[in-house]
Write an enzyme that holds these catalytic residues in place. Structure first.
Site, mmCIF file in Angstrom:
data_model
loop_
_atom_site.group_PDB
_atom_site.id
_atom_site.type_symbol
_atom_site.label_atom_id
_atom_site.label_comp_id
_atom_site.label_asym_id
_atom_site.label_seq_id
_atom_site.Cartn_x
_atom_site.Cartn_y
_atom_site.Cartn_z
ATOM 1 N N SER A 69 2.875 -6.148 14.275
ATOM 2 C CA SER A 69 1.996 -5.770 14.891
ATOM 3 C C SER A 69 1.910 -6.895 16.223
ATOM 4 O O SER A 69 2.435 -8.034 16.392
ATOM 5 C CB SER A 69 0.433 -6.074 14.358
ATOM 6 O OG SER A 69 -0.702 -6.159 15.306
ATOM 7 N N TYR A 78 -5.261 -11.203 9.213
ATOM 8 C CA TYR A 78 -4.632 -10.131 9.746
ATOM 9 C C TYR A 78 -3.496 -10.720 10.794
ATOM 10 O O TYR A 78 -2.303 -10.445 10.371
ATOM 11 C CB TYR A 78 -5.096 -9.173 10.556
ATOM 12 C CG TYR A 78 -4.620 -7.907 10.877
ATOM 13 C CD1 TYR A 78 -4.264 -6.972 10.014
ATOM 14 C CD2 TYR A 78 -4.047 -7.900 12.123
ATOM 15 C CE1 TYR A 78 -3.486 -5.860 10.454
ATOM 16 C CE2 TYR A 78 -3.393 -6.546 12.393
ATOM 17 C CZ TYR A 78 -2.914 -5.655 11.731
ATOM 18 O OH TYR A 78 -2.198 -4.657 12.227
HETATM 19 N N1 NAD Z 1 -2.602 1.553 14.522
HETATM 20 C C1 NAD Z 1 -2.614 0.570 15.209
HETATM 21 O O1 NAD Z 1 -3.051 0.376 16.360
HETATM 22 C C2 NAD Z 1 -1.566 -0.580 14.731
HETATM 23 C C3 NAD Z 1 -1.127 -1.784 15.731
HETATM 24 C C4 NAD Z 1 -0.402 -2.618 15.322
HETATM 25 C C5 NAD Z 1 0.244 -2.604 13.986
HETATM 26 N N2 NAD Z 1 -0.157 -1.530 13.001
HETATM 27 C C6 NAD Z 1 0.537 -1.716 11.740
HETATM 28 O O2 NAD Z 1 0.781 -0.466 11.532
HETATM 29 C C7 NAD Z 1 0.826 -0.098 10.087
HETATM 30 C C8 NAD Z 1 0.098 1.277 9.811
HETATM 31 O O3 NAD Z 1 -1.075 1.274 10.399
HETATM 32 P P1 NAD Z 1 -2.088 2.611 10.596
HETATM 33 O O4 NAD Z 1 -2.920 2.414 11.872
HETATM 34 O O5 NAD Z 1 -1.229 3.702 10.640
HETATM 35 O O6 NAD Z 1 -2.869 2.402 9.408
HETATM 36 P P2 NAD Z 1 -3.706 3.527 8.469
HETATM 37 O O7 NAD Z 1 -4.951 2.931 7.800
HETATM 38 O O8 NAD Z 1 -3.887 4.753 9.381
HETATM 39 O O9 NAD Z 1 -2.644 3.960 7.326
HETATM 40 C C9 NAD Z 1 -2.530 3.249 6.489
HETATM 41 C C10 NAD Z 1 -1.795 3.780 5.173
HETATM 42 O O10 NAD Z 1 -1.683 2.816 4.198
HETATM 43 C C11 NAD Z 1 -2.260 3.102 2.926
HETATM 44 N N3 NAD Z 1 -2.427 1.997 2.043
HETATM 45 C C12 NAD Z 1 -3.496 1.053 2.517
HETATM 46 N N4 NAD Z 1 -3.381 0.041 1.338
HETATM 47 C C13 NAD Z 1 -2.069 0.404 0.567
HETATM 48 C C14 NAD Z 1 -1.703 -0.116 -0.511
HETATM 49 N N5 NAD Z 1 -2.114 -1.297 -1.022
HETATM 50 N N6 NAD Z 1 -0.491 0.647 -1.262
HETATM 51 C C15 NAD Z 1 -0.167 1.677 -0.611
HETATM 52 N N7 NAD Z 1 -0.539 2.191 0.246
HETATM 53 C C16 NAD Z 1 -1.777 1.622 1.068
HETATM 54 C C17 NAD Z 1 -3.369 3.870 3.212
HETATM 55 O O11 NAD Z 1 -3.779 4.850 2.357
HETATM 56 C C18 NAD Z 1 -2.825 4.673 4.448
HETATM 57 O O12 NAD Z 1 -2.409 5.870 4.116
HETATM 58 C C19 NAD Z 1 0.105 -1.344 9.377
HETATM 59 O O13 NAD Z 1 1.117 -2.121 9.010
HETATM 60 C C20 NAD Z 1 -0.614 -1.865 10.596
HETATM 61 O O14 NAD Z 1 -0.916 -3.367 10.548
HETATM 62 C C21 NAD Z 1 -1.069 -0.565 13.630
#
Ligand code: NAD
Length: 268
Positions: free
Chosen positions: A148, A161
């Protein structure tokens, strides 16, 4: 076999490659699953949300599991190997950042702390460990860790986080160095704000969408497909000399200094 089509084409050919994506049922992970399926890969989605399996596009195999459980990680890797014959790409993507995690350290709930370490840090290691056991036999593979922008620089009240995401960068460097001579590359991606359920939950709670968009020099929040496109490249032979490093996919967000924080960006 190269997984790129001839120069001049931006299309990838992932036919015959087996890809495992954690947290692939939603947001960025889902876009990554779709990108690999559309380019011909055999894709396994590991997600804790078993109900989401029914809504996944055709061609994505689903395994229910919690990445903080080593047994569930082993099971997902074994499923990929037994079903498709190997494992070429692991995308460690499942992570949590519930709105309640925006808190100062002295008031941070212990159970939430342990859950975030378990999923966002230890889970990446469990899944990589079992993927590596297979990739070492193959002497090939790529691991992509979803980090991130908050791995590189912090915001207020993200005491779990942010530091854990920074640890994802070190996992990437450590494994990248340790397995470089085994034909295995390890890279990470650091997104800026991307429109996913995770971000929308925070915006519902805290507001500020226009301000968040404006913090990105490109003037908007990113799309999950834009992160997936970077993952496709990093996992391809076009990135064959790229390992133990990170790519920020953030609309320029990371280029701002701290002085940009309290002020809305002037309009271009
Ligand atoms: N969305 C953003 O702006 C953003 C920015 C920087 C980093 N990220 C990173 O990108 C990745 C995805 O984020 P996102 O926004 O798509 O999240 P999201 O919440 O939309 O999706 C996350 C998915 O992970 C699954 N999940 C959660 N805990 C779990 C577990 N213990 N075992 C298996 N599956 C699990 C959830 O059911 C969901 O389907 C993460 O690593 C997040 O930290 C996101």
């Amino acid at each position: 076999m190269s997984n790129l089509r001839p120069p001049g084409s931006v299309a990838y050919n992932n036919a015959g490659r087996v890809v495992l994506v954690s947290g692939g049922a939603s947001g960025i992970g889902r876009a990554i699953c779709e990108a690999f399926v559309h380019t011909g890969a055999d894709v396994v989605c590991l997600d804790i949300d078993a109900d989401a399996a029914a809504s996944l596009p055709d061609g994505i195999a689903f395994v229910a599991g919690d990445t903080s459980s080593e047994d569930d990680c082993r099971n997902a890797v074994e499923f990929a190997i037994q079903t498709f014959g190997g494992l070429d790409v692991l995308v460690n993507n499942a992570a949590i950042q519930p709105p309640s995690s925006y808190a100062s350290l002295h008031e941070f709930p212990r159970d939430l702390w342990e859950r975030m370490v378990g999923v966002n840090f230890t889970g990446y290691s469990f899944l990589a460990k079992h993927a590596l056991l297979q990739m070492l036999q193959q002497q090939s593979g790529v691991i992509v860790n979803m980090a991130s922008g908050q791995a590189h620089r912090t915001a207020r009240k993200v005491p779990a986080y942010g530091p854990i995401k920074a640890a994802n960068l070190l996992q990437t460097r450590q494994w990248g160095v340790d397995y470089a001579r085994n034909g295995i590359r390890v890279v990470s991606v650091s997104p800026g704000a991307i429109r996913t359920p995770l971000v929308e939950a925070t915006l519902r709670e805290q507001g500020g969408e226009a301000q968040l968009a404006n913090r990105h020099p490109l003037g908007r929040i990113g799309r999950p497909e834009e992160v997936a496109a970077a993952v496709l490249w990093l996992a391809s032979d076009a990135a064959s000399f790229v390992t133990a490093t990170d790519l920020e996919v953030d609309g320029g967000l990371g280029a701002f200094g701290a002085f940009a924080d309290p002020y809305p960006m002037p309009a271009p």
